[in-house]
Scaffold this motif. Sequence first.
Motif, PDB file in Angstrom:
ATOM      1  N   THR A   1       0.833  -1.205   0.000  1.00  0.00           N
ATOM      2  CA  THR A   1       0.000   0.000   0.000  1.00  0.00           C
ATOM      3  C   THR A   1       0.862   1.247   0.000  1.00  0.00           C
ATOM      4  O   THR A   1       0.571   2.209  -0.699  1.00  0.00           O
ATOM      5  N   LEU A   2       1.929   1.202   0.807  1.00  0.00           N
ATOM      6  CA  LEU A   2       2.769   2.390   0.928  1.00  0.00           C
ATOM      7  C   LEU A   2       3.547   2.678  -0.347  1.00  0.00           C
ATOM      8  O   LEU A   2       3.688   3.823  -0.750  1.00  0.00           O
TER       9      LEU A   2
ATOM     10  N   GLY B   1       2.330  -0.142  -4.933  1.00  0.00           N
ATOM     11  CA  GLY B   1       1.246   0.223  -5.832  1.00  0.00           C
ATOM     12  C   GLY B   1       1.163   1.720  -6.080  1.00  0.00           C
ATOM     13  O   GLY B   1       0.289   2.183  -6.808  1.00  0.00           O
ATOM     14  N   ASN B   2       2.068   2.481  -5.488  1.00  0.00           N
ATOM     15  CA  ASN B   2       1.987   3.931  -5.612  1.00  0.00           C
ATOM     16  C   ASN B   2       2.342   4.383  -7.026  1.00  0.00           C
ATOM     17  O   ASN B   2       3.427   4.086  -7.515  1.00  0.00           O
ATOM     18  N   PRO B   3       1.437   5.098  -7.712  1.00  0.00           N
ATOM     19  CA  PRO B   3       1.706   5.457  -9.109  1.00  0.00           C
ATOM     20  C   PRO B   3       2.925   6.349  -9.277  1.00  0.00           C
ATOM     21  O   PRO B   3       3.610   6.268 -10.312  1.00  0.00           O
ATOM     22  N   ILE B   4       3.211   7.201  -8.282  1.00  0.00           N
ATOM     23  CA  ILE B   4       4.381   8.075  -8.409  1.00  0.00           C
ATOM     24  C   ILE B   4       5.651   7.235  -8.385  1.00  0.00           C
ATOM     25  O   ILE B   4       6.560   7.397  -9.205  1.00  0.00           O
TER      26      ILE B   4
ATOM     27  N   SER C   1       5.907   5.193 -11.644  1.00  0.00           N
ATOM     28  CA  SER C   1       6.316   5.887 -12.862  1.00  0.00           C
ATOM     29  C   SER C   1       7.809   6.220 -12.830  1.00  0.00           C
ATOM     30  O   SER C   1       8.406   6.484 -13.864  1.00  0.00           O
TER      31      SER C   1
ATOM     32  N   PHE D   1      -4.194  10.111 -13.729  1.00  0.00           N
ATOM     33  CA  PHE D   1      -2.967   9.851 -12.973  1.00  0.00           C
ATOM     34  C   PHE D   1      -2.959  10.611 -11.651  1.00  0.00           C
ATOM     35  O   PHE D   1      -2.626  10.069 -10.599  1.00  0.00           O
TER      36      PHE D   1
ATOM     37  N   ASN E   1      -3.880   6.859  -3.859  1.00  0.00           N
ATOM     38  CA  ASN E   1      -2.879   5.982  -3.262  1.00  0.00           C
ATOM     39  C   ASN E   1      -2.123   6.675  -2.137  1.00  0.00           C
ATOM     40  O   ASN E   1      -1.722   6.036  -1.170  1.00  0.00           O
TER      41      ASN E   1
ATOM     42  N   GLY F   1      -1.836   5.421   1.691  1.00  0.00           N
ATOM     43  CA  GLY F   1      -0.583   5.371   2.444  1.00  0.00           C
ATOM     44  C   GLY F   1      -0.689   6.153   3.739  1.00  0.00           C
ATOM     45  O   GLY F   1      -0.218   5.718   4.788  1.00  0.00           O
TER      46      GLY F   1
END
Lengths: 379, 183
Positions: free
Chosen positions: A195-196, A199-202, A205, B7, B14, B18
Motif C-alpha cells: 500500500t505504501l 502500488g503507488n503510481p508516483i 512511474s 494519474f 494511493n 498510504g
Amino acid sequence: MTNHAPPAGLRSDQMFINFGPQHPSTHGVLRIALTVEGEVVVKGDPDIGYLHRGMEKLFEARTYSQGLMLTDRFDYISAMHNNLGYCLAVERLAGIQAPLRAQYLRVLVAELNRIASHLVFFGTFAVDMGAFTPFLYAFREREMIMDLFEELCGGRLLYTYMRFGGVSADLPAGWAGKCTEFLNFFEPRLKEYDTLLSGNPIFKSRTEGVGVISAERAVSWGLSGPILRASGVNYDVRKNDPYCVYDKLDFKAVVLQNGSCWDRYYCRMLEMGESLKISRQCLAALASAELTPGEIVAKGVPKMFKAAPGQAYAHVEASRGDLGFYAVSDGGMNPFRMHVRGPSFINVAILQEMLGGCKIADVVAILGSLDIVLGEVDR
Amino acid sequence: MKNYIDFVADASWNTLKGLWVTLKFLFLPSITVQYPTEKIVPYPRFRGMLAYDAELCIACGMCVRACPSRCIALAKAAPPPAPPPAADGQPAAPAVKAGPKIEWYTIDYGRCNFCGLCEESCPTKPKAVWHSLDYEAVFSTREEMVRRWKRGDGPWGTVKRSADAQPSAISDQIHIQDMPVRK
C-alpha cells in the motif's frame, strides 16, 4: 535509448560529474564518473575500491576459525549468509557434515537475515525515490530481527554465529516463541508495504520501464540473485544446487519477467514472503522431537583446525545473489588461498552498460535497484 | 489530458491510502528509546566490551591464540617458590597460597572485533575473559584503548589513583554499566 541530439542550431556541451563517493544515494563509497549532456547521461563508469581491505589476502594470515570473523565484514547487511558460505566451503574441504538441527538453525537464521537485508533495501530504495515513511517502517521490523539475533548469538550486525560443523549456540529458552510472534507480526506488514510503495503510481512511474535488463544481458553479465530473477531467469542456488536442508523445504523461487527497476524491487518484496514461509517451516522442524536440542555441532571437530591439502568450492544464495567461497588448503593451519565470489561486485559491473542514455534522476533508481553493498564490492 | 487527470486522481488516492497506514500507527505507543536518558539492557549473550578477571585466569594463552586481530597479550607469572622440604618427624610446611598465575594482561580495544572467539576458547569456569554487556566506551587517545592489568592492580575496570588508595571504578575510561554481568 533516448535521442539526445540537440535541436539544430543549438550548441551543446558535455559535462563531467562525480557521483559519489560521498553521495548519500550510493549507499557506501562507490564513485560513478558520469558524463552528461543536459539531463542525459552519455557515459557512466563505476569506480570501485574505496573500501578495499585486502580481505582475501587476510584469510591467508589467519587460521580457519579466525577467518570466520572476516566473512562478517563482506556483506555486512546479511552477515549470516557469508558465515554460512564460508563454513560450507571449509566443511567441504575437511569432509565435515553438520548435524540436522544445526542445518535447520542455519537455514532459519539465513532466511531471517534475508528478510532483514531486503528490508534495508526496501527502506533505502524508497528514500532514494523520495518516499521517507517506508524507511521507518522497514527499520522498525529490521530492529526486531536484530533483537532476535542479539538474543541468539550476541551480535546485532556482525554475528560470527556459524562454526565448522554447526553453529555456536542453540536457541535460548523462549526464542522460538518470540520468532513466531515476529513472523505473525511481519506477515500483514508486507501488504502494508504494498500500500505504501509498491502500488503507488508516483513510485511506479519512476521505476517501471527504467533500467531494463533483458534476460540475455543479465546472464551474459553474470548477474545473480533477485536482479537475475527479475529479468525472467529462473536461477536460485537454493533450488538449483540445494545446500543444508533447502531441498526438504517447500518454497518457490520468485521470478518476474520485465527486468526493470520495479521488477527488481518487487522480486525482493515477494522473496520476503517466501523467506517467511521457510522460517515457519524451520521453526516447526526445530520444535519437533526428531532434532535433539543441544546437538548443534558435529562431533570431533578440533578447536585448532587443520584441513587436508585440497580445494573446495561452496556457494549459497545470499540476499544479493550467488555468493561463493573457494578455499585452497596446503595442509597447514591457514588457508593457502581463499577466493570470494561476491555477488555485489559482479552485479555492479553492469552499471557501465546501463547508465549510458538514461536520465540523471534514473541513475539513482538503477543503482538503488541493484542493491549493492560496498563492503562486498571492494572486500 | 484525461490521462493526466486519471494519474493525479490515482496518485492522490494511493497517497491517501498510504496516509491511512501511517495514521493507524499515530496513536500507538512509541517504539523508539530516548537514548541517553533511557537505556536498553542487552540480552545475556550480547558481546559488549571485553572484561577480564585475573583471579580466575590461568595464563594459558588460549585467548591470545584465538583472537583474529591479536588484541590480547599476556605474560605468565613466575611460579611461586616451592615449600621447603619437610624435616624428619615434622609435618610438611603448608604450601604458600599461590596468587594470580598471571603477571600482566593487555586488551587493545582499538583492535577488538567483538567476535567472541576469545571467550569461547577460555578454559576456566567461569570464564576469565568474557564479553560484558557494556556498550558504552569512549576513548580520547589511542593509548587509552590499550587496557592493561598487572600484578597488584585491583579488579579489571578499576584503577588505583595512588599507592595506598583503594581501587575505584574508571569513570573517564571504560564505563561498565553497573557491574559486568557474569555469564
